[in-house]
Scaffold this motif. Structure first.
Motif, PDB file in Angstrom:
ATOM      1  N   LEU A  70     -24.120 -44.226  23.316  1.00 21.17           N
ATOM      2  CA  LEU A  70     -25.035 -43.165  22.909  1.00 21.17           C
ATOM      3  C   LEU A  70     -24.579 -41.865  23.551  1.00 21.17           C
ATOM      4  O   LEU A  70     -24.341 -41.819  24.767  1.00 21.17           O
ATOM      5  N   HIS A 112     -34.796 -42.751  16.515  1.00 17.66           N
ATOM      6  CA  HIS A 112     -33.576 -43.411  16.047  1.00 17.66           C
ATOM      7  C   HIS A 112     -32.800 -42.531  15.074  1.00 17.66           C
ATOM      8  O   HIS A 112     -31.566 -42.562  15.053  1.00 17.66           O
ATOM      9  N   GLN A 155     -30.318 -40.195  16.852  1.00 19.36           N
ATOM     10  CA  GLN A 155     -29.355 -40.738  17.803  1.00 19.36           C
ATOM     11  C   GLN A 155     -27.941 -40.661  17.228  1.00 19.36           C
ATOM     12  O   GLN A 155     -27.723 -40.890  16.051  1.00 19.36           O
ATOM     13  N   ARG A 189     -26.964 -43.749  13.703  1.00 24.22           N
ATOM     14  CA  ARG A 189     -27.272 -45.146  13.984  1.00 24.22           C
ATOM     15  C   ARG A 189     -26.901 -46.040  12.797  1.00 24.22           C
ATOM     16  O   ARG A 189     -26.340 -47.130  12.967  1.00 24.22           O
ATOM     17  N   ASN A 226     -26.176 -38.674  22.990  1.00 18.19           N
ATOM     18  CA  ASN A 226     -27.176 -37.605  23.012  1.00 18.19           C
ATOM     19  C   ASN A 226     -27.392 -37.033  24.403  1.00 18.19           C
ATOM     20  O   ASN A 226     -27.585 -35.824  24.571  1.00 18.19           O
ATOM     21  N   LEU A 253     -36.519 -40.658  22.203  1.00 18.15           N
ATOM     22  CA  LEU A 253     -35.509 -40.274  21.216  1.00 18.15           C
ATOM     23  C   LEU A 253     -35.688 -41.061  19.930  1.00 18.15           C
ATOM     24  O   LEU A 253     -35.629 -42.298  19.917  1.00 18.15           O
TER      25      LEU A 253
END
Length: 349
Positions: A276, A205, A208, A255, A278, A203
Motif C-alpha cells: 500500500l 478501499h 487505495q 485495489r 497511500n 482509508l
C-alpha cells in the motif's frame, strides 16, 4: 452535464435566481434544471454561453419531463500517475475547484487526495475525460456502499484502539492495519471514537493504491512470455530484471487492478509482494545538480525550508533533506528536479 469547473459558478450566479451553493450543487449533481420560465431567445443565448464555458446544456419547454435526479452521488479522488504532469494537473484542478494553485496542490498531495464530494455519475465521467489526458486517474466512491480499512501510526496507543474496536464488535488486527473491510456505518462509528484522538487513519478501499513487486520468478521461457504480456516489458529486458529481484512490476494500481494484475503471475508460480503506497513517505537525496540555484528555489518551497539553508545544503552534495514528503509530492519533485538538471533519489521512511 458539467465538465467540472466550479470557478464558473461565480460567473453564472447573476444569471440565475439561485444561491451560489445551490447552483454549484446542481452543476456537480447533473442532470439538473438550472432555470425555468425563461423566454426561448434568452434560454438559447444562455445555453450558447454556458456551452462555451464547459457545460453541456439542453433547452427544453417548461412542460418537458424533469430530468431524473442522480440516484447515486460519489466522492472523488485523483491519483497522479505521471509526476511530470503535476503542475498541469494542479492547474486543471484549480479550475475545477475554483481555488488557488496552492490549495489544488495540497488537495492532490493529501491522503487520500479527495477533491470533490457528493457529485453525480455524469460529473465523475466528465472528470475522467478531463484528467485522463494529463496522466491523472479519477477514483470514485459511493459512501453508503464503500468499504474501509483502519490504520494506526506508531505514536498512538494500540491498546486504546483495540478497546474501541472490540467495544464495537470488531476484531482488531496488528498495526499498522488494525481493522479491515469495515462498512460505512462501522467506519463512521469507529472514526467518531478514534478520529479525535489522533494517530488513526481511515482509508476507503476505492482510494487505495498499491505497488506490486516480483520477489521470486519460476524458471522457464513461459514465464518470460507471461511477464512481457502482463507488464509490457521488452523481452530483451526480462533476463536483466530477473537477475535483480526484487523489482517493482506495477506502480500505483487500484485495489481492483491489483487482483487482475497479480492473478496470472501468481498462477504461474511467481512470488509477489503488494505494498500500500497511500501512506508512504520519503526523504530526498540530491546526488548532483547542474543548476543549484533553481533546485534550491524549488526545494525550499516544496520542503518548507529557509532558502539560505537549502542553498548551503546543495553546495555539499550528495545531501539528504530531512523533511519527509508523501508519495505524490516525492514523485513530482524527482521529475521536476530531473527536468531542471538535478538528479535525486528517494529514501523510504
Amino acid at each position: 452535464m458539467h465538465r467540472g469547473s466550479a470557478s464558473i459558478v461565480r460567473a453564472l450566479v447573476p444569471h440565475f435566481d439561485l444561491a451560489p451553493a445551490e447552483l454549484a450543487a446542481r452543476l456537480f449533481r447533473a442532470p439538473a434544471v438550472l432555470a425555468g420560465g425563461l423566454p426561448e431567445e434568452l434560454a438559447r443565448s444562455l445555453s450558447e454561453v454556458l456551452g462555451n464555458a464547459g457545460l453541456r446544456v439542453v433547452v427544453e419547454p417548461d412542460d418537458a419531463p424533469l430530468p431524473l435526479p442522480a440516484v447515486r452521488t460519489y466522492d472523488v479522488a485523483l491519483y497522479l500517475r505521471d509526476g511530470g504532469r503535476f503542475r498541469d494537473v494542479c492547474t486543471e484542478l484549480a479550475a475545477v475547484l475554483g481555488c488557488p494553485l496552492t490549495d489544488a496542490a495540497a488537495a492532490l498531495c493529501a491522503t487520500p487526495p479527495t477533491v470533490l464530494g457528493a457529485v453525480s455519475q455524469a460529473t465523475v465521467d466528465a472528470l475522467q475525460a478531463r484528467f485522463a489526458p494529463l496522466g491523472a486517474e479519477v477514483d470514485a466512491s459511493h459512501p453508503p456502499t464503500a468499504r474501509y480499512d483502519v490504520f494506526a501510526t506508531d505514536t498512538v496507543s494500540l491498546a486504546m484502539i483495540r478497546s474501541v474496536l472490540e467495544s464495537q464488535g470488531l476484531t482488531p488486527g496488528e498495526a499498522p492495519l488494525v481493522a479491515r473491510d469495515l462498512s460505512h456505518e462501522q467506519a463512521e462509528r469507529a472514526w467518531k471514537e478514534l478520529g479525535p484522538r489522533g494517530g488513526v487513519r481511515l482509508l476507503d478501499h476505492a482510494f487505495q493504491r498499491f505497488d506490486v513487486s516480483l520477489l521470486e520468478a519460476p524458471a522457464g521461457a513461459g514465464f518470460t512470455e507471461l511477464l512481457v504480456r502482463e507488464t509490457g516489458m521488452p523481452s530483451a529486458l526480462v533476463p536483466k530484471v530477473l537477475k535483480r529481484l526484487p523489482v517493482v512490476l506495477h506502480t500505483g494500481l487500484s485495489r481492483a487492478d491489483v487482483v487482475a494484475r497479480t492473478a496470472p503471475l501468481e498462477s504461474a508460480g511467481a512470488k509477489l509482494a503488494v505494498q500500500l503506497i497511500n501512506f508512504r513517505s520519503f526523504r530526498l537525496t540530491v546526488e548532483d545538480s547542474k543548476d543549484p540555484a533553481v533546485a534550491a528555489e524549488l526545494l525550499s518551497t516544496a520542503l518548507g525550508l529557509p532558502a539560505n539553508e537549502t542553498r548551503t545544503a546543495l553546495s555539499r552534495l550528495p545531501h539528504t533533506f530531512q523533511p519527509a514528503v508523501g508519495d505524490t509530492r516525492a514523485r513530482w519533485l524527482v521529475s521536476e528536479l530531473r527536468a531542471r538538471g538535478t538528479r535525486t533519489t528517494l529514501v523510504s521512511q
